[in-house]
Design an enzyme around this catalytic site. Structure first.
Site, PDB file in Angstrom:
ATOM      1  N   ASP A   1      -7.527  18.090 -15.099  1.00  0.00           N
ATOM      2  CA  ASP A   1      -7.805  16.733 -15.591  1.00  0.00           C
ATOM      3  C   ASP A   1      -7.326  16.670 -17.047  1.00  0.00           C
ATOM      4  O   ASP A   1      -7.902  17.304 -17.921  1.00  0.00           O
ATOM      5  CB  ASP A   1      -9.313  16.465 -15.488  1.00  0.00           C
ATOM      6  CG  ASP A   1      -9.675  15.025 -15.845  1.00  0.00           C
ATOM      7  OD1 ASP A   1      -8.910  14.372 -16.577  1.00  0.00           O
ATOM      8  OD2 ASP A   1     -10.748  14.568 -15.396  1.00  0.00           O
TER       9      ASP A   1
ATOM     10  N   ARG B   1       0.841  -1.198   0.000  1.00  0.00           N
ATOM     11  CA  ARG B   1       0.000   0.000   0.000  1.00  0.00           C
ATOM     12  C   ARG B   1       0.880   1.253   0.000  1.00  0.00           C
ATOM     13  O   ARG B   1       0.621   2.224  -0.702  1.00  0.00           O
ATOM     14  CB  ARG B   1      -0.964   0.000   1.197  1.00  0.00           C
ATOM     15  CG  ARG B   1      -1.681   1.345   1.373  1.00  0.00           C
ATOM     16  CD  ARG B   1      -2.978   1.264   2.174  1.00  0.00           C
ATOM     17  NE  ARG B   1      -2.890   0.449   3.362  1.00  0.00           N
ATOM     18  CZ  ARG B   1      -2.239   0.776   4.471  1.00  0.00           C
ATOM     19  NH1 ARG B   1      -1.596   1.932   4.575  1.00  0.00           N
ATOM     20  NH2 ARG B   1      -2.209  -0.049   5.495  1.00  0.00           N
TER      21      ARG B   1
ATOM     22  N   TYR C   1     -16.472  16.287 -16.637  1.00  0.00           N
ATOM     23  CA  TYR C   1     -16.791  14.860 -16.622  1.00  0.00           C
ATOM     24  C   TYR C   1     -17.896  14.570 -15.596  1.00  0.00           C
ATOM     25  O   TYR C   1     -17.833  15.040 -14.460  1.00  0.00           O
ATOM     26  CB  TYR C   1     -15.509  14.085 -16.291  1.00  0.00           C
ATOM     27  CG  TYR C   1     -15.704  12.609 -16.175  1.00  0.00           C
ATOM     28  CD1 TYR C   1     -16.043  11.837 -17.284  1.00  0.00           C
ATOM     29  CD2 TYR C   1     -15.569  11.963 -14.950  1.00  0.00           C
ATOM     30  CE1 TYR C   1     -16.232  10.474 -17.179  1.00  0.00           C
ATOM     31  CE2 TYR C   1     -15.742  10.591 -14.834  1.00  0.00           C
ATOM     32  CZ  TYR C   1     -16.084   9.857 -15.954  1.00  0.00           C
ATOM     33  OH  TYR C   1     -16.275   8.506 -15.850  1.00  0.00           O
TER      34      TYR C   1
ATOM     35  N   LYS D   1      -8.106   5.527 -19.923  1.00  0.00           N
ATOM     36  CA  LYS D   1      -8.356   6.033 -21.267  1.00  0.00           C
ATOM     37  C   LYS D   1      -7.065   5.954 -22.091  1.00  0.00           C
ATOM     38  O   LYS D   1      -6.559   4.880 -22.290  1.00  0.00           O
ATOM     39  CB  LYS D   1      -8.932   7.451 -21.177  1.00  0.00           C
ATOM     40  CG  LYS D   1     -10.039   7.603 -20.103  1.00  0.00           C
ATOM     41  CD  LYS D   1     -11.287   6.825 -20.390  1.00  0.00           C
ATOM     42  CE  LYS D   1     -12.251   6.738 -19.207  1.00  0.00           C
ATOM     43  NZ  LYS D   1     -12.581   7.998 -18.542  1.00  0.00           N
TER      44      LYS D   1
END
Ligand SMILES: *Cc1c(COP(=O)(O)O)cnc(C)c1O
Length: 379
Positions: A170, A46, A98, A195
């Site tokens: 973004d 982690r 978005y 993406k």
């Protein structure tokens, strides 16, 4: 080193991995200490994992930042960066963004008193007025999804910094190959690596890249404390994808621009929203701020709901699906699919009308793609 070389080599040194030319998948939760009180470079996955580290280093270099962070999804990256803020803070958010980001602000962070103030960031007077209220950050997306408006990242960053606000951008739609927000003045870049960065529609992932070490430290702390990181298998796949990012983006851009020009002349199409077209109202800004437009854009269809449904139902190569940025071409209806979580009156304000179609142009043969749309538009 230049972009294509960085994309292939950054973050990996074969000599540190028994000569392995590709980054190994460190499928381990924990790492042996060298001795009592002597952890090695990694102790628990982690907090850090070598496969993830390779991807994070590569993305940081591609975006021109000091440190990168890989997350389970794009939304995990966004949620993590927003946890830098506290109850009572507000963030100026571009009013066209978005759908998932809108939902995160409205349904999650607003309930914790971290509020979004929606502003059209193309309007400097409105931005200045919003900044006077002392927001902690300005959230930019450019181009916007799905209506393909642009925000002048340099102008917004200069103004935001005058008022002491951070700029978070973004950069999912263009990837660092076509747009580098940190060089334009932004402080943090966020990605859905799902993406273009991964590019093969086989992973969901996210990333943050910070410009300065202080912000990087805060993000690194939150990534570990919240446990929003990506796993090593996914990081390996994204690393494999990113090696061909430059080639893919060039070809996505070429195919998409050719289809956009073809659609502009089609009698059933009333508008094509693509920043690489001279008809786009911000074409000049696109030339200044980006080196290409990627593969995703939208257009408006004449003929109402029947025409929309006919097109969506009759494509053979374009698959009816959400998402974008993969090697395969996709088609979707924002009002009922990707942006269904945005209330209808907000949709209409954003230009997401029922006649709007979004396509993600893949890497198939251009003439096959045009023939597919041509056949599906007929009748
Ligand atoms: C897909 C997307 C996201 C969310 O990413 P996920 O990987 O689906 O969580 C955020 N911003 C933009 C612009 C996107 O296209």
């Amino acid at each position: 080193m230049n972009f294509k070389t960085v994309a292939i080599h950054a973050g990996h040194n074969p000599q540190e991995h028994l000569g392995a030319v590709m980054t190994p998948i460190y499928q381990t939760s924990t790492f042996a200490f060298r001795g009592v009180g002597q952890p090695g470079p990694f102790d628990y996955s982690r907090s850090g994992n070598p496969t993830r580290k390779a991807l994070e280093t590569c993305l940081a270099q591609l975006e021109g930042g000091t440190a990168g962070f890989a997350f389970a999804t794009g939304m995990a990256a966004e949620a993590t960066v927003l946890m830098m803020f506290s109850s009572g803070d507000n963030v100026v958010v571009h009013d066209d963004l978005y759908g998932g980001t809108y939902r995160l602000f409205e349904s999650v962070f607003a309930t914790k008193q971290i509020r979004a103030q929606y502003v059209d960031l193309r309007n400097a007077t409105k931005l200045r007025a919003a900044l006077a209220a002392g927001p902690k950050a300005v959230w930019v997306e450019s181009p916007t999804n799905p209506v393909m408006n642009l925000v002048d990242i340099r102008a917004v960053s200069d103004l935001a910094h005058e008022y002491g606000a951070l700029v978070i951008c973004d950069n999912t739609f263009l990837s660092p190959y076509f747009q580098r927000p940190l060089e334009l003045g932004a402080d943090i870049v966020t990605h859905s690596t799902t993406k273009y960065i991964n590019g093969h529609s086989d992973v969901v992932g996210g990333a943050l890249v910070a410009k300065d070490p202080g912000l990087a430290e805060k993000i690194g702390f939150l990534q570990n404390a919240m446990g929003t990181c990506a796993g090593p298998q996914d990081c390996f796949l994204v690393l494999r994808g990113v090696k061909t990012l430059a080639l893919r983006m060039e070809e996505h851009n070429r195919n998409a621009l050719a289809i956009a020009r073809w659609l502009e002349k089609h009698p059933q199409v009333s508008a094509v929203l693509h920043p690489g077209l001279e008809s786009h109202p911000q074409y000049e800004l696109a030339l200044r701020q980006t080196t290409g437009s990627g593969g995703t854009f939208s257009f408006r269809l004449r003929g109402g709901e029947a025409a929309v449904n006919h097109l969506l139902a009759n494509c053979r190569i374009f698959t009816l699906a959400e998402s974008l940025g993969g090697v395969e071409s996709l088609i979707e209806h924002p009002a009922t699919m990707t942006h269904a979580s945005v209330p209808r009156e907000v949709q209409l304000k954003m230009g997401i009308t029922p006649d709007l179609i979004r396509i993600s142009v893949g890497l198939e043969d251009l003439s096959d793609l045009i023939a597919d749309l041509d056949a599906a538009l007929a009748g």
